[in-house]
Motif scaffolding. Structure first.
Motif, mmCIF file in Angstrom:
data_model
loop_
_atom_site.group_PDB
_atom_site.id
_atom_site.type_symbol
_atom_site.label_atom_id
_atom_site.label_comp_id
_atom_site.label_asym_id
_atom_site.label_seq_id
_atom_site.Cartn_x
_atom_site.Cartn_y
_atom_site.Cartn_z
ATOM 1 N N ASN A 73 35.589 35.403 42.392
ATOM 2 C CA ASN A 73 35.700 35.731 43.820
ATOM 3 C C ASN A 73 34.549 36.612 44.279
ATOM 4 O O ASN A 73 34.261 36.701 45.478
ATOM 5 N N GLU A 74 33.910 37.272 43.303
ATOM 6 C CA GLU A 74 32.725 38.088 43.617
ATOM 7 C C GLU A 74 31.467 37.221 43.683
ATOM 8 O O GLU A 74 30.362 37.716 43.885
ATOM 9 N N GLY A 75 31.659 35.892 43.481
ATOM 10 C CA GLY A 75 30.533 34.957 43.572
ATOM 11 C C GLY A 75 29.850 34.660 42.257
ATOM 12 O O GLY A 75 28.794 34.007 42.222
ATOM 13 N N LYS A 76 30.443 35.108 41.139
ATOM 14 C CA LYS A 76 29.829 34.875 39.819
ATOM 15 C C LYS A 76 30.217 33.474 39.320
ATOM 16 O O LYS A 76 31.346 33.033 39.501
ATOM 17 N N PRO A 77 29.270 32.753 38.670
ATOM 18 C CA PRO A 77 29.600 31.460 38.061
ATOM 19 C C PRO A 77 30.655 31.654 36.964
ATOM 20 O O PRO A 77 30.751 32.733 36.374
ATOM 21 N N GLU A 78 31.424 30.622 36.670
ATOM 22 C CA GLU A 78 32.548 30.736 35.746
ATOM 23 C C GLU A 78 32.135 31.269 34.375
ATOM 24 O O GLU A 78 32.824 32.121 33.801
ATOM 25 N N GLU A 79 31.014 30.768 33.819
ATOM 26 C CA GLU A 79 30.577 31.205 32.481
ATOM 27 C C GLU A 79 30.230 32.692 32.468
ATOM 28 O O GLU A 79 30.578 33.416 31.528
ATOM 29 N N ILE A 80 29.534 33.143 33.513
ATOM 30 C CA ILE A 80 29.184 34.574 33.607
ATOM 31 C C ILE A 80 30.448 35.403 33.829
ATOM 32 O O ILE A 80 30.609 36.488 33.265
ATOM 33 N N ALA A 81 31.356 34.855 34.631
ATOM 34 C CA ALA A 81 32.614 35.548 34.908
ATOM 35 C C ALA A 81 33.386 35.794 33.619
ATOM 36 O O ALA A 81 33.938 36.877 33.405
ATOM 37 N N LYS A 82 33.411 34.787 32.745
ATOM 38 C CA LYS A 82 34.135 34.922 31.473
ATOM 39 C C LYS A 82 33.513 36.001 30.589
ATOM 40 O O LYS A 82 34.219 36.730 29.895
ATOM 41 N N LYS A 83 32.179 36.108 30.617
ATOM 42 C CA LYS A 83 31.500 37.143 29.829
ATOM 43 C C LYS A 83 31.794 38.534 30.400
ATOM 44 O O LYS A 83 31.964 39.495 29.660
ATOM 45 N N MET A 84 31.857 38.611 31.729
ATOM 46 C CA MET A 84 32.163 39.897 32.378
ATOM 47 C C MET A 84 33.572 40.366 32.018
ATOM 48 O O MET A 84 33.821 41.562 31.874
ATOM 49 N N VAL A 85 34.453 39.400 31.845
ATOM 50 C CA VAL A 85 35.851 39.714 31.533
ATOM 51 C C VAL A 85 35.971 40.471 30.219
ATOM 52 O O VAL A 85 36.792 41.376 30.081
ATOM 53 N N MET A 86 35.146 40.129 29.244
ATOM 54 C CA MET A 86 35.208 40.789 27.936
ATOM 55 C C MET A 86 34.958 42.290 28.069
ATOM 56 O O MET A 86 35.580 43.095 27.372
ATOM 57 N N GLY A 87 34.073 42.662 28.981
ATOM 58 C CA GLY A 87 33.810 44.082 29.217
ATOM 59 C C GLY A 87 34.948 44.735 29.986
ATOM 60 O O GLY A 87 35.360 45.860 29.684
#
Length: 303
Positions: free
Chosen positions: A220-234
């Motif tokens: 929803n912040e405009g991040k692509p799905e793959e990048i979003a998944k990496k952000m989730v780990m943090g």
């Protein structure tokens, strides 16, 4: 033999809200006459107590106790209609009797506790509760309790607003160093309200659900799905710091996690110290509170 049926007992119970055995006694005493039976219950004060039982009880107190001799701790929540009752000496004496009875009798649940003989020898907990409802004039309910055997510590904050009971697994002596540590951990739980002990305690489905929420947030912040998944780990690491006790920032030093504080205490005590389990009760949490209109209340008093 009194002339009444099981249906009569049920009908009387429905009309008065009194217990089945009390209704049977009333019908026996009144030889099956329904109106006399109601009068009998009113005279005994039971119908009055039943009437009060319809009122919302969301105030009251949380109370915690630890018996060092028996090595058993208990925490209990007893609700009342107003917070004034929590300052009533008779009410607080009753709450203490309930907690001590939990320690002594080890009841399975609230229903079992009500059937227990109180440690003060003044009848069952149910009978004593009924008596307090009648003498104090408010509805009261024993809501919940937890009992821990072993090395435990009970702590109450804010005059009974929040209570914590923690059980430890350790060979540490019950000295001032350990007691100070136990109190500090209890205060941490009061302040930070952790849902779990550590990462391993968080159910896998809870972690997955949280990851899904965090992934959608990132997208929803405009991040692509793959990048979003990496952000989730943090971000999931931040989630653990919020909900897991040993991962939380320590209340006395926000730069230190609680786990590091425990490790330091283990060095000081020269032995392993493990938090086995804990429970945190907050008075009235999840209960509907009575909404009183103060102006209307004053107006009714004037009338």
């Amino acid at each position: 033999m009194a002339a009444f049926t099981a249906k009569d007992v049920s009908a009387l119970r429905e009309r008065t809200g009194c217990g089945m055995m009390d209704c049977k006694k009333a019908l026996t005493a009144s030889e099956g006459d329904m109106e006399k039976a109601i009068e009998f219950l009113r005279e005994k004060g039971l119908a009055a107590a039943a009437k009060k039982a319809g009122r919302i009880a969301a105030e009251g107190v949380v109370y915690a106790i630890y018996d060092e001799e028996k090595k058993v701790g208990a925490i209990i929540e007893v609700n009342s209609e107003t917070d004034f009752v929590a300052k009533n000496e008779k009410f607080m004496d009753f709450v203490a009797v309930c907690a001590k009875t939990v320690i002594a009798a080890n009841p399975a649940d609230v229903e079992a506790l009500l059937a227990c003989e109180g440690v003060n020898g003044e009848g069952t907990i149910a009978a004593q509760l009924q008596d307090k409802i009648l003498t104090i004039g408010e509805n009261m309910k024993i809501r919940r309790f937890t009992r821990y055997e072993g090395n435990a510590y009970g702590y109450v904050h804010g005059g009974g607003r929040i209570g914590v009971l923690v059980r430890f697994e350790t060979e540490a002596p019950n000295n001032d160093v350990f007691k100070d540590f136990a109190k500090t951990i209890a205060m941490q739980i009061v302040a930070s309200n952790p849902s779990y002990l550590d990462k391993a305690s968080v159910p896998a489905e809870v972690v997955e659900h949280e990851k899904e929420i965090l992934t959608v947030q990132a997208m929803n912040e405009g991040k692509p799905e793959e990048i979003a998944k990496k952000m989730v780990m943090g971000r999931i690491g931040k989630y653990y710091k919020e909900v897991c006790l040993v991962e939380q920032p320590f209340i006395k030093d926000a730069d230190t996690p609680v786990g590091a504080y425990i490790s330091q205490v283990e060095k000081d005590l020269g032995t392993s110290v493990k938090i086995a389990e804990f429970v945190r009760f907050e008075k009235g949490e999840g209960l509907e509170k009575r909404e009183d209109n103060f102006a209307d209340e004053v107006a009714s008093m004037v009338k």
